[in-house]
Scaffold this active site. Structure first.
Site, PDB file in Angstrom:
ATOM      1  N   TYR A   1      13.954  68.941 -34.790  1.00 23.71           N
ATOM      2  CA  TYR A   1      12.642  69.142 -34.144  1.00 23.71           C
ATOM      3  C   TYR A   1      12.051  70.515 -34.451  1.00 23.71           C
ATOM      4  CZ  TYR A   1      13.645  64.790 -31.887  1.00 23.71           C
ATOM      5  OH  TYR A   1      13.930  63.460 -31.684  1.00 23.71           O
ATOM      6  N   GLY A   2      12.834  71.575 -34.213  1.00 26.77           N
ATOM      7  CA  GLY A   2      12.309  72.920 -34.429  1.00 26.77           C
ATOM      8  C   GLY A   2      11.914  73.141 -35.881  1.00 26.77           C
TER       9      GLY A   2
ATOM     10  N   GLY B   1      18.499  65.295 -34.936  1.00 25.17           N
ATOM     11  CA  GLY B   1      18.808  64.452 -33.783  1.00 25.17           C
ATOM     12  C   GLY B   1      17.897  63.251 -33.634  1.00 25.17           C
TER      13      GLY B   1
ATOM     14  N   ASN C   1      19.102  59.678 -31.684  1.00 22.71           N
ATOM     15  CA  ASN C   1      18.917  59.779 -30.231  1.00 22.71           C
ATOM     16  C   ASN C   1      18.188  58.575 -29.653  1.00 22.71           C
ATOM     17  OD1 ASN C   1      16.097  60.298 -30.406  1.00 22.71           O
ATOM     18  ND2 ASN C   1      16.436  62.499 -30.577  1.00 22.71           N
ATOM     19  N   GLY C   2      18.105  58.577 -28.318  1.00 23.51           N
ATOM     20  CA  GLY C   2      17.476  57.463 -27.611  1.00 23.51           C
ATOM     21  C   GLY C   2      15.961  57.538 -27.591  1.00 23.51           C
TER      22      GLY C   2
ATOM     23  N   MET D   1      14.082  59.234 -25.804  1.00 19.87           N
ATOM     24  CA  MET D   1      13.487  59.478 -24.480  1.00 19.87           C
ATOM     25  C   MET D   1      12.753  60.814 -24.524  1.00 19.87           C
ATOM     26  SD  MET D   1      16.603  58.254 -22.041  1.00 19.87           S
ATOM     27  CE  MET D   1      15.661  57.841 -20.616  1.00 19.87           C
TER      28      MET D   1
ATOM     29  N   GLU E   1      19.664  58.740 -16.424  1.00 20.53           N
ATOM     30  CA  GLU E   1      19.013  57.660 -17.152  1.00 20.53           C
ATOM     31  C   GLU E   1      19.835  56.391 -17.019  1.00 20.53           C
ATOM     32  OE1 GLU E   1      19.954  58.298 -21.654  1.00 20.53           O
ATOM     33  OE2 GLU E   1      18.796  60.029 -20.968  1.00 20.53           O
TER      34      GLU E   1
ATOM     35  N   HIS F   1      23.263  66.973 -25.487  1.00 23.02           N
ATOM     36  CA  HIS F   1      22.136  67.897 -25.327  1.00 23.02           C
ATOM     37  C   HIS F   1      22.546  69.365 -25.412  1.00 23.02           C
ATOM     38  CE1 HIS F   1      20.033  64.582 -22.663  1.00 23.02           C
ATOM     39  NE2 HIS F   1      20.081  64.243 -23.936  1.00 23.02           N
TER      40      HIS F   1
ATOM     41  N   GLY G   1      16.697  74.280 -30.479  1.00 20.75           N
ATOM     42  CA  GLY G   1      17.252  74.220 -29.131  1.00 20.75           C
ATOM     43  C   GLY G   1      18.090  75.433 -28.754  1.00 20.75           C
TER      44      GLY G   1
ATOM     45  N   ASN H   1      15.701  65.187 -20.528  1.00 21.02           N
ATOM     46  CA  ASN H   1      16.086  65.141 -21.938  1.00 21.02           C
ATOM     47  C   ASN H   1      15.307  66.209 -22.712  1.00 21.02           C
ATOM     48  OD1 ASN H   1      15.677  62.563 -20.454  1.00 21.02           O
ATOM     49  ND2 ASN H   1      17.114  61.816 -21.971  1.00 21.02           N
TER      50      ASN H   1
ATOM     51  N   PHE I   1      14.244  67.033 -26.138  1.00 21.15           N
ATOM     52  CA  PHE I   1      13.545  67.281 -27.404  1.00 21.15           C
ATOM     53  C   PHE I   1      12.046  67.538 -27.269  1.00 21.15           C
ATOM     54  CE2 PHE I   1      13.630  62.483 -28.261  1.00 21.15           C
ATOM     55  CZ  PHE I   1      12.252  62.293 -28.266  1.00 21.15           C
TER      56      PHE I   1
HETATM   57  P1  FDA Z   1      18.688  69.140 -34.431  1.00 24.21           P
HETATM   58  O1  FDA Z   1      20.131  69.013 -34.080  1.00 24.21           O
HETATM   59  O2  FDA Z   1      17.790  68.008 -34.179  1.00 24.21           O
HETATM   60  O3  FDA Z   1      18.566  69.498 -35.981  1.00 24.21           O
HETATM   61  C1  FDA Z   1      19.375  70.444 -36.621  1.00 24.21           C
HETATM   62  C2  FDA Z   1      19.577  70.006 -38.067  1.00 24.21           C
HETATM   63  O4  FDA Z   1      20.155  71.099 -38.799  1.00 24.21           O
HETATM   64  C3  FDA Z   1      20.524  68.830 -38.229  1.00 24.21           C
HETATM   65  O5  FDA Z   1      19.908  67.855 -39.032  1.00 24.21           O
HETATM   66  C4  FDA Z   1      21.757  69.440 -38.915  1.00 24.21           C
HETATM   67  O6  FDA Z   1      22.401  68.530 -39.787  1.00 24.21           O
HETATM   68  C5  FDA Z   1      21.150  70.600 -39.665  1.00 24.21           C
HETATM   69  N1  FDA Z   1      22.105  71.708 -39.911  1.00 24.21           N
HETATM   70  C6  FDA Z   1      23.015  72.226 -39.056  1.00 24.21           C
HETATM   71  N2  FDA Z   1      23.661  73.266 -39.623  1.00 24.21           N
HETATM   72  C7  FDA Z   1      23.146  73.406 -40.868  1.00 24.21           C
HETATM   73  C8  FDA Z   1      23.420  74.305 -41.940  1.00 24.21           C
HETATM   74  N3  FDA Z   1      24.327  75.299 -41.829  1.00 24.21           N
HETATM   75  N4  FDA Z   1      22.731  74.151 -43.094  1.00 24.21           N
HETATM   76  C9  FDA Z   1      21.796  73.156 -43.219  1.00 24.21           C
HETATM   77  N5  FDA Z   1      21.505  72.271 -42.223  1.00 24.21           N
HETATM   78  C10 FDA Z   1      22.171  72.406 -41.066  1.00 24.21           C
HETATM   79  N6  FDA Z   1      17.078  64.180 -26.533  1.00 24.21           N
HETATM   80  C11 FDA Z   1      15.992  63.701 -25.881  1.00 24.21           C
HETATM   81  O7  FDA Z   1      15.056  64.463 -25.566  1.00 24.21           O
HETATM   82  N7  FDA Z   1      15.917  62.363 -25.577  1.00 24.21           N
HETATM   83  C12 FDA Z   1      16.924  61.501 -25.891  1.00 24.21           C
HETATM   84  O8  FDA Z   1      16.815  60.294 -25.621  1.00 24.21           O
HETATM   85  C13 FDA Z   1      18.081  62.004 -26.538  1.00 24.21           C
HETATM   86  N8  FDA Z   1      19.154  61.202 -26.814  1.00 24.21           N
HETATM   87  C14 FDA Z   1      20.192  61.678 -27.574  1.00 24.21           C
HETATM   88  C15 FDA Z   1      21.207  60.827 -27.969  1.00 24.21           C
HETATM   89  C16 FDA Z   1      22.218  61.298 -28.819  1.00 24.21           C
HETATM   90  C17 FDA Z   1      23.328  60.383 -29.235  1.00 24.21           C
HETATM   91  C18 FDA Z   1      22.199  62.646 -29.284  1.00 24.21           C
HETATM   92  C19 FDA Z   1      23.247  63.183 -30.219  1.00 24.21           C
HETATM   93  C20 FDA Z   1      21.179  63.486 -28.880  1.00 24.21           C
HETATM   94  C21 FDA Z   1      20.185  63.034 -28.022  1.00 24.21           C
HETATM   95  N9  FDA Z   1      19.158  63.857 -27.622  1.00 24.21           N
HETATM   96  C22 FDA Z   1      18.096  63.357 -26.899  1.00 24.21           C
HETATM   97  C23 FDA Z   1      19.154  65.308 -27.963  1.00 24.21           C
HETATM   98  C24 FDA Z   1      18.191  65.677 -29.093  1.00 24.21           C
HETATM   99  O9  FDA Z   1      18.383  64.824 -30.194  1.00 24.21           O
HETATM  100  C25 FDA Z   1      18.442  67.147 -29.478  1.00 24.21           C
HETATM  101  O10 FDA Z   1      18.183  67.941 -28.336  1.00 24.21           O
HETATM  102  C26 FDA Z   1      17.547  67.613 -30.611  1.00 24.21           C
HETATM  103  O11 FDA Z   1      17.750  66.851 -31.766  1.00 24.21           O
HETATM  104  C27 FDA Z   1      17.792  69.083 -30.937  1.00 24.21           C
HETATM  105  O12 FDA Z   1      16.775  69.517 -31.817  1.00 24.21           O
HETATM  106  P2  FDA Z   1      16.968  70.805 -32.722  1.00 24.21           P
HETATM  107  O13 FDA Z   1      15.708  71.022 -33.480  1.00 24.21           O
HETATM  108  O14 FDA Z   1      17.457  71.923 -31.870  1.00 24.21           O
HETATM  109  O15 FDA Z   1      18.184  70.486 -33.712  1.00 24.21           O
END
Ligand code: FDA
Length: 500
Positions: free
Chosen positions: A15-16, A111, A115-116, A118, A355, A440, A468, A478, A480
């Site tokens: 997301y970020g 993510g 993710n779901g 939501m 949820e 999360h 995050g 949740n 995101f």
């Molecule tokens: P995010 O984790 O999305 O992205 C980081 C990326 O950087 C990844 O693609 C990773 O592979 C990459 N990366 C990491 N290290 C690296 C490196 N050294 N070099 C290159 N790339 C690298 N939230 C919500 O609001 N509603 C929901 O329904 C859900 N449900 C849910 C279910 C499940 C199973 C999970 C695992 C998570 C959720 N979430 C959620 C959480 C949500 O998905 C999560 O908060 C966000 O994806 C976080 O966004 P970020 O931008 O912080 O990082």
């Protein structure tokens, strides 16, 4: 390629990172993104003819570099259901630390792939606890609406909700919540609700109604590659290198930063090491990925000027999972949409927002499953361990007791009203609570502490955190939408001030 110079490098495509890339590109800046996971849009279909397998049949595509699956619901009727899989660059990482497994998406889209969907905006009165240094008025007037629009957030049609067999589990969840006097609410989602209704009508291939979620959705979900990243790529100014992992960042002799990238194959072997120079670097590797990089760079002397807040303030949004055993006359339905659409709100009185989650097994389970978000007060710290060259996290499993206590304010009461009990057959070892995971992860590079109030890392011009990692451990719902909205706020300021 090796030796390249880029104006902006974004590490991570969640997301970020996606918000940063789109807004920078629209401001005329060339952006290069690196992503350690695969670009799933280019991956060949598996034996089922699809890119992503069902949640009920994990295989080599499902887990990131594990040789055995680690399913969040690990048992069924008491029997373990995890199984061996070949080590592969799969879509879901269950990253193990001493006291917790942190689930994260891997691939272009982060993510959003797993993710779901939501998509919940915190209640305004709770925002002061979520991001104390941020102006709430601006967030609710400008950046939350911008994030919701960019993500394509929508709401289930309440009439269809009442009719469809696929949300019987949610209607049972509502009945039980309301009979115990709790507030039950619909929860918005980025899944295309029209597509889901068409799935129900049988006119399109099933995805949410076909047991797809945790290991990717083949249709219907508005993931980042369909929203922010599609728009970013349409500018012609954003390039993405998948299967490239950022390994180090250090100031370059003649300005900017040298970034070492490890190109890997789908078995996880490093096939090339490249050094690129970037004018500015955005850390968007997720709370854990960004924290691990920063803590290591500080400790090893690559970025010694980072302050001591780096690695601090990590929380798990109080996640805890539980199942309840329903009576035989209260079935939740053999067919369940994988996309949750409702929640039970007891945040103010009990510190828990639960949820109503699916258990899409294809057979009647007589179980109600819930993932609760709770106001857990504990915070962990990441530290670099030079002996193992790994980053440790101080989180302790026992800290989840606070989350369990808060979640019980909802479920003890429902059990007492309904005359029901907890399920003990879902998580192994007769455990009632799955207290060993989070979906999360938040914090580790907290806004206004490790960075200034817009994500500029202290000590280094041109280094930013925009994921995050900025959020100090809890979003009350949740996360995101809040991650996206905060990124929208920060990148607007950074473009106006640092690129002018
Ligand atoms: P995010 O984790 O999305 O992205 C980081 C990326 O950087 C990844 O693609 C990773 O592979 C990459 N990366 C990491 N290290 C690296 C490196 N050294 N070099 C290159 N790339 C690298 N939230 C919500 O609001 N509603 C929901 O329904 C859900 N449900 C849910 C279910 C499940 C199973 C999970 C695992 C998570 C959720 N979430 C959620 C959480 C949500 O998905 C999560 O908060 C966000 O994806 C976080 O966004 P970020 O931008 O912080 O990082």
């Amino acid at each position: 390629g090796d030796g390249a110079k880029v104006p902006v490098l974004v590490i991570g495509t969640g997301y970020g990172g996606s918000v940063a890339a789109l807004r920078l590109a629209q401001a005329g800046v060339d952006v290069h993104m690196v992503e350690m996971g695969q670009d799933w849009a280019t991956v060949a279909p598996g034996p089922d003819g699809k890119i992503h397998p069902k949640v009920t049949s994990p295989d080599y595509r499902s887990f990131w570099m594990r040789t055995r699956t680690k399913q969040p619901v690990s048992n069924f009727l008491g029997f373990p259901i995890d199984k061996d899989v070949p080590k592969h660059a799969g879509i879901l990482d269950a990253e193990d630390f001493a006291g917790i497994s942190v689930y994260q998406g891997r691939g272009v889209g982060g993510g959003s792939l797993v993710n779901g969907g939501m998509a919940v905006t915190p209640k305004r009165e709770n925002f002061g606890d979520v991001l104390p240094s941020v102006n709430a008025e601006e967030m609710y007037a400008t950046y939350y609406p911008r994030a919701n629009a960019g993500l394509g957030v929508g709401q289930i049609d309440p009439d269809w909700f009442e009719r469809t067999a696929y949300y019987q589990y949610s209607r049972v969840g509502r009945k039980h919540a309301e009979r115990s006097g709790f507030d039950w609410t619909f929860v918005p989602d980025v899944y295309d609700w029209d597509y889901m209704e068409a799935e129900d009508a049988g006119s399109v291939p099933k995805s949410a109604l076909g047991q797809e979620i945790l290991y990717g959705n083949n249709h219907g979900k508005k993931t980042l590659p369909k929203t922010y990243l599609a728009e970013a790529s349409a500018t012609g100014k954003v390039a993405i290198s998948a299967l490239h992992r950022a390994a180090s960042v250090t100031p370059a002799a003649d300005g900017g930063y040298q970034v070492v990238l490890e190109q890997i194959n789908t078995d996880g072997d490093i096939v090339a090491t490249k050094t690129v120079t970037a004018g500015k670097v955005f850390f968007a590797a997720g709370s854990v990925g960004t924290s691990k990089l920063l803590v290591k760079m500080k400790a090893t002397g690559a970025l010694p000027g980072l302050n001591s807040e780096v690695g601090q303030g990590w929380g798990e949004n109080g996640n805890v999972m539980v199942g309840r055993a329903n009576h035989m006359w209260d079935p939740t339905g053999p067919e369940q949409s994988t996309i949750p659409c409702s929640g039970i709100d007891n945040w103010d009185a009990g510190g828990a927002f639960a949820e109503v989650a699916p258990l899409p097994t294809g057979i009647e389970t007589y179980a109600s499953l819930y993932l609760s978000i709770t106001k857990n007060p504990h915070r962990g710290t990441f530290t670099y361990n030079s002996a193992s060259d790994a980053v440790d996290l101080s989180w302790q499993t026992a800290w989840k007791q606070d989350s369990i206590t808060m979640a019980k304010t909802i479920f003890d009461k429902i059990n007492s009203t309904e005359g029901t009990i907890y399920r003990t057959d879902l998580f192994g070892g007769y455990k009632i609570w799955n207290d060993q995971l989070t979906y999360h992860p938040l914090g580790g590079a907290v806004l206004d502490r490790a960075t200034d109030n817009y994500g500029r890392l202290h000590g280094y011009d041109g280094l930013y955190v925009i994921d995050g990692g900025l959020i100090p451990g809890n979003t009350s719902v949740n996360p995101f939408v809040t991650i996206t909205a905060l990124a929208e706020r920060n990148i607007e300021e950074i473009i106006a001030t640092d690129l002018a």
